[in-house]
Design a protein around this motif. Sequence first.
Motif, PDB file in Angstrom:
ATOM      1  N   PRO A 150      -5.279   2.976   8.692  1.00 34.71           N
ATOM      2  CA  PRO A 150      -4.316   3.467   7.685  1.00 34.71           C
ATOM      3  C   PRO A 150      -2.868   3.180   8.063  1.00 34.71           C
ATOM      4  N   LEU A 151      -2.524   1.905   8.098  1.00 32.89           N
ATOM      5  CA  LEU A 151      -1.210   1.501   8.572  1.00 32.89           C
ATOM      6  C   LEU A 151      -0.221   1.234   7.442  1.00 32.89           C
ATOM      7  N   PRO A 152       1.000   1.725   7.608  1.00 27.79           N
ATOM      8  CA  PRO A 152       2.114   1.244   6.786  1.00 27.79           C
ATOM      9  C   PRO A 152       2.827   0.141   7.568  1.00 27.79           C
ATOM     10  N   LEU A 153       2.852  -1.064   7.058  1.00 34.74           N
ATOM     11  CA  LEU A 153       3.551  -2.135   7.768  1.00 34.74           C
ATOM     12  C   LEU A 153       5.049  -1.877   7.662  1.00 34.74           C
ATOM     13  N   ALA A 154       5.661  -1.615   8.804  1.00 30.54           N
ATOM     14  CA  ALA A 154       7.065  -1.203   8.815  1.00 30.54           C
ATOM     15  C   ALA A 154       7.610  -1.350  10.228  1.00 30.54           C
ATOM     16  N   TYR A 155       8.925  -1.324  10.334  1.00 24.58           N
ATOM     17  CA  TYR A 155       9.638  -1.291  11.618  1.00 24.58           C
ATOM     18  C   TYR A 155      10.493  -0.037  11.650  1.00 24.58           C
ATOM     19  N   ALA A 156      10.959   0.301  12.848  1.00 22.04           N
ATOM     20  CA  ALA A 156      11.917   1.401  12.978  1.00 22.04           C
ATOM     21  C   ALA A 156      12.846   1.120  14.150  1.00 22.04           C
ATOM     22  N   LEU A 157      14.055   1.638  14.050  1.00 26.01           N
ATOM     23  CA  LEU A 157      14.995   1.675  15.169  1.00 26.01           C
ATOM     24  C   LEU A 157      15.234   3.138  15.518  1.00 26.01           C
ATOM     25  N   GLY A 164       0.810  -1.211   0.000  1.00 23.06           N
ATOM     26  CA  GLY A 164       0.000   0.000   0.000  1.00 23.06           C
ATOM     27  C   GLY A 164       0.845   1.263   0.000  1.00 23.06           C
ATOM     28  N   LYS A 165       0.416   2.238  -0.751  1.00 24.27           N
ATOM     29  CA  LYS A 165       1.147   3.505  -0.837  1.00 24.27           C
ATOM     30  C   LYS A 165       1.141   4.210   0.521  1.00 24.27           C
ATOM     31  N   ILE A 166       2.276   4.817   0.866  1.00 24.63           N
ATOM     32  CA  ILE A 166       2.410   5.567   2.111  1.00 24.63           C
ATOM     33  C   ILE A 166       2.322   7.058   1.799  1.00 24.63           C
ATOM     34  N   ASN A 167       1.615   7.797   2.682  1.00 19.78           N
ATOM     35  CA  ASN A 167       1.461   9.229   2.534  1.00 19.78           C
ATOM     36  C   ASN A 167       1.874   9.935   3.816  1.00 19.78           C
ATOM     37  N   LEU A 168       2.232  11.204   3.702  1.00 17.06           N
ATOM     38  CA  LEU A 168       2.485  12.020   4.876  1.00 17.06           C
ATOM     39  C   LEU A 168       1.163  12.378   5.555  1.00 17.06           C
ATOM     40  N   HIS A 169       1.184  12.438   6.879  1.00 13.58           N
ATOM     41  CA  HIS A 169       0.031  12.897   7.648  1.00 13.58           C
ATOM     42  C   HIS A 169       0.298  14.357   8.009  1.00 13.58           C
ATOM     43  N   PRO A 170      -0.445  15.302   7.449  1.00 12.65           N
ATOM     44  CA  PRO A 170      -0.103  16.727   7.596  1.00 12.65           C
ATOM     45  C   PRO A 170      -0.059  17.196   9.050  1.00 12.65           C
ATOM     46  N   LYS A 171       0.792  18.180   9.301  1.00 12.49           N
ATOM     47  CA  LYS A 171       0.938  18.713  10.650  1.00 12.49           C
ATOM     48  C   LYS A 171      -0.369  19.330  11.151  1.00 12.49           C
ATOM     49  N   LYS A 172      -1.209  19.847  10.249  1.00 12.01           N
ATOM     50  CA  LYS A 172      -2.459  20.449  10.708  1.00 12.01           C
ATOM     51  C   LYS A 172      -3.359  19.412  11.382  1.00 12.01           C
ATOM     52  N   PHE A 173      -3.160  18.132  11.045  1.00 13.96           N
ATOM     53  CA  PHE A 173      -3.886  17.059  11.717  1.00 13.96           C
ATOM     54  C   PHE A 173      -3.054  16.434  12.831  1.00 13.96           C
ATOM     55  N   ALA A 174      -1.754  16.268  12.596  1.00 13.73           N
ATOM     56  CA  ALA A 174      -0.880  15.627  13.587  1.00 13.73           C
ATOM     57  C   ALA A 174      -0.599  16.539  14.769  1.00 13.73           C
ATOM     58  N   GLY A 175      -0.505  17.834  14.533  1.00 12.42           N
ATOM     59  CA  GLY A 175      -0.287  18.781  15.609  1.00 12.42           C
ATOM     60  C   GLY A 175       1.132  18.874  16.128  1.00 12.42           C
ATOM     61  N   ARG A 227       0.963   7.735   7.043  1.00 13.68           N
ATOM     62  CA  ARG A 227      -0.157   6.800   7.063  1.00 13.68           C
ATOM     63  C   ARG A 227      -0.039   5.923   5.823  1.00 13.68           C
ATOM     64  N   GLY A 228      -0.616   4.722   5.888  1.00 10.09           N
ATOM     65  CA  GLY A 228      -0.498   3.781   4.782  1.00 10.09           C
ATOM     66  C   GLY A 228      -1.806   3.103   4.461  1.00 10.09           C
ATOM     67  N   SER A 229      -1.719   2.006   3.728  1.00  6.95           N
ATOM     68  CA  SER A 229      -2.928   1.285   3.303  1.00  6.95           C
ATOM     69  C   SER A 229      -2.643  -0.204   3.147  1.00  6.95           C
ATOM     70  N   ASP A 230      -1.872  -0.750   4.091  1.00  5.91           N
ATOM     71  CA  ASP A 230      -1.496  -2.156   3.997  1.00  5.91           C
ATOM     72  C   ASP A 230      -2.535  -3.102   4.590  1.00  5.91           C
ATOM     73  N   VAL A 231      -3.416  -2.589   5.459  1.00  2.39           N
ATOM     74  CA  VAL A 231      -4.449  -3.416   6.051  1.00  2.39           C
ATOM     75  C   VAL A 231      -5.786  -2.696   5.915  1.00  2.39           C
ATOM     76  N   ALA A 232      -6.851  -3.436   6.072  1.00  5.77           N
ATOM     77  CA  ALA A 232      -8.180  -2.832   5.994  1.00  5.77           C
ATOM     78  C   ALA A 232      -8.477  -2.031   7.253  1.00  5.77           C
ATOM     79  N   HIS A 233      -9.235  -0.959   7.088  1.00  4.90           N
ATOM     80  CA  HIS A 233      -9.873  -0.208   8.183  1.00  4.90           C
ATOM     81  C   HIS A 233      -8.941   0.647   9.027  1.00  4.90           C
TER      82      HIS A 233
END
Length: 612
Positions: free
Chosen positions: A223-230, A169-180, A215-221
Motif C-alpha cells: 500500500p505505497l504512495p509514491l512520494a518523496y519528503a524532505l 492511487g488514492k492516499i489514505n490516513l493510516h489510523p493511530k490504532k494501527f500505527a501506534g 498508505r496508498g495504492s500506486d503499486v501492486a501488493h
Amino acid sequence: MFESLFQSFEEVADPSLGHERTALLRSKLAELGLDGFLVPRADEHQNEYVPPSEERLAWLSGFTGSAGLAVVLADRAVIFVDGRYILAVWDQVDTKLFEPVALADISSETWLAKHLPQGAKLGYDPWLHTPGQIERYRRAVEAAGGELIAVDTNPIDSVWQDRPAIPLGKINLHPKKFAGETAEHKLERIAGSLGTRDALLVSDPHAVAWAFNIRGSDVAHTPLPLAYALIFNREKTADAKPRLYVDARKLDASLRDKLLELADLAEPAALEADLVALGQQKKSVAFDQATAPAKLSELVAGAGGHHEIGPDPIALMKARKNKAELKGMREAHRRDGAAMIAFLHWFSLNAPSGRLTEIDAAEALETFRRDTRKLKDVSFPSIAAAGPNAAIPHYHVTNKSNRKIGKGIFLIDSGGQYEDGTTDITRTLAVGRPTALMRDRFTRVLKGHIAIARAVFPKGTSGQQIDALARMALWQAGLDFDHGTGHGVGSYLSVHEGPQRISKVSSVALEPGMILSNEPGYYNAGHWGIRIENLVIVEPREIPDAEREMLGFETITLAPIDLALVEPKLLDAQEIAWLNAYHARVLAELSPLVAPDVARWLKQATQKLKKP
C-alpha cells in the motif's frame, strides 16, 4: 480473475517481441551516440513492486522477476539475475537474444570491465540507479576503457509507444490504532536523528508512508504512495516544516488539510529545484544509500552543497514495531491462519483428484482470504508450485506454465495485506504418499525451521550469526539452499522489509519488535522443492541467572505443518516437543474461527507426533 491478470501481464512482458523492441532501443541509442544501455528492473524509488509504467526490463526482455539488470550493447545483450531467478529467467526470455548470467558467478560490474568494448559509451538513467551503483559501474566502465553517460530521457520511454500512464492511487490516513504513534511524534524523532546534517531526503515510499501515517495504492501488493519528503533538522532550521512531494490528484480535500498540519505540500516536479536551492545554500542533505536516485544527490552536490549517502534512519525506526503494530500483526495472523486452514482443508479434499491446477489453488486461497472481508490485497503474487515448479524458489504461475497438481509435492507461498498487518506463509504439502527422500529432505528443512524458532541469542546478535542454524541438518547431508533464511516484514507495508534479515550476509543486529520470516528450504532441481515459512517477532527472553540480555523469537504464523512429510526418526525429543506444542497452539487458537468440518480436519492435522 487470476487468469485475466496473468494474461494481461504476459501481453506486456512478451519475450516473442524482444527482437523488435531491442531493435527499437538500439536504433534510439545510435541516435544518441551511445553504444549500450543499462536497463535495471527498478523505478526511481528502487521498489520491489513497481507500477506498470516502470516495467522497462519486463517490456524489453520478458523477464518478470523483482530484481535484474540487462546490459544491451550494439551486438550483444545479457541479463543478470540472482539465485532466486536463475531457473525462471531461462523460461521467460529469448535466450538467443538475452544471455542469462547468474550474479553468483560474476557481478555485472566485473562483466562490464571484461566485456565492454574499448571506447564504448554506455548510457544509464540517473533516476533508476543509486549513487553507489553508479560509482561501481563507472569504475567498471573506465577499467574497460569506456565512458559512462547519463541520459536526460530514458530511451526506452521514447520507443515504448503503449507505455501505461503513471499511477495516481488514492492516499489514505493510516489510523493511530494501527500505527501506534502519531505522525507528529515520528517526524520529531526523525528530525532529531539527523545530527549535523541539515535535512534528510526521504526517497523510500515505505519510509514516507510510515513517517506520515499514510498508505496508498500506486503499486501492486504493497500500500505505497509514491512520494518523496524532505525532513529538516530542527536544531539547525527550527521553523522548517517537513515538505511532502506528492501529486495533488492523489489527495482528497480532507486528507490534504490533515497533511498540511504536518508538512508543506508540493508537487514532485518541485523537488529538483528545492534540492538545487539547498545546495546553493551550502546545506548538507542526507540520502538513503538503498533508494535515492543518483540524479537527486548530484543536484545538491552540483549546486555546491554536501550530499551524504548512508542508511536511512527511518528504516530501523520502522523495523522496531510498537505494541499497537505487534497487536495488529498477531490479529492479522490469526485471521489469515483461519483462511489458510480453510484452504488446506479444501486442498486435502480436492487435490487427490488430479484435476486441480496451480492457478486453481492460488485462486482458492485468495478467495478464502477475501472471505475474511478484511483483505486489502495479497502481499505478493502467490507462489503455487507443483512438482518441478516447486524447485524454482520464486516461481510465479502463468497461463503458460500452469501445471496440474499431481502426486508428489505441492508448495504454496502466499500472504495477505490487512490494515492491521501483513502476512507471509509457506506450506509444502504431500499429494498422495511421499517418497522416503521427500520425507528426509522435508524433515531436515523442518529441523532448521525449528532451530530458528527455538533460538536464544544475546542482544547485538545479527541474522548472519544465526543463519547457520537453519542449514545444519541440510549441511550434514551435503545439502543447502541458495536464498536467505529470513527477511524482514512490514506492518501493512512491504512483505519484504529491511534492514533486518536472517542471512549469511546480514550484519544488522536483531532487536525486540522486529518481525522476520523463518523459511529454510530445499530444492531438488527439475523434480520438487520444499520450504516451510512462519513469521516471528524478536522478543526479550528471560533466563534465570543470565549474565547478558537475551532475545528469542515468538512465532505468530498459525497453520499446521504437513505431518505426512515428517520422518519422526530424524527429530529429537525437543524438536518433537516444539512441533507438538506449536500444533496444539494452532488447534486451540484457530478451531473457534473455522467451520465445524474444518475444525475436525484441523484436529487430525495437528495430532501429536510420537518418537518411534
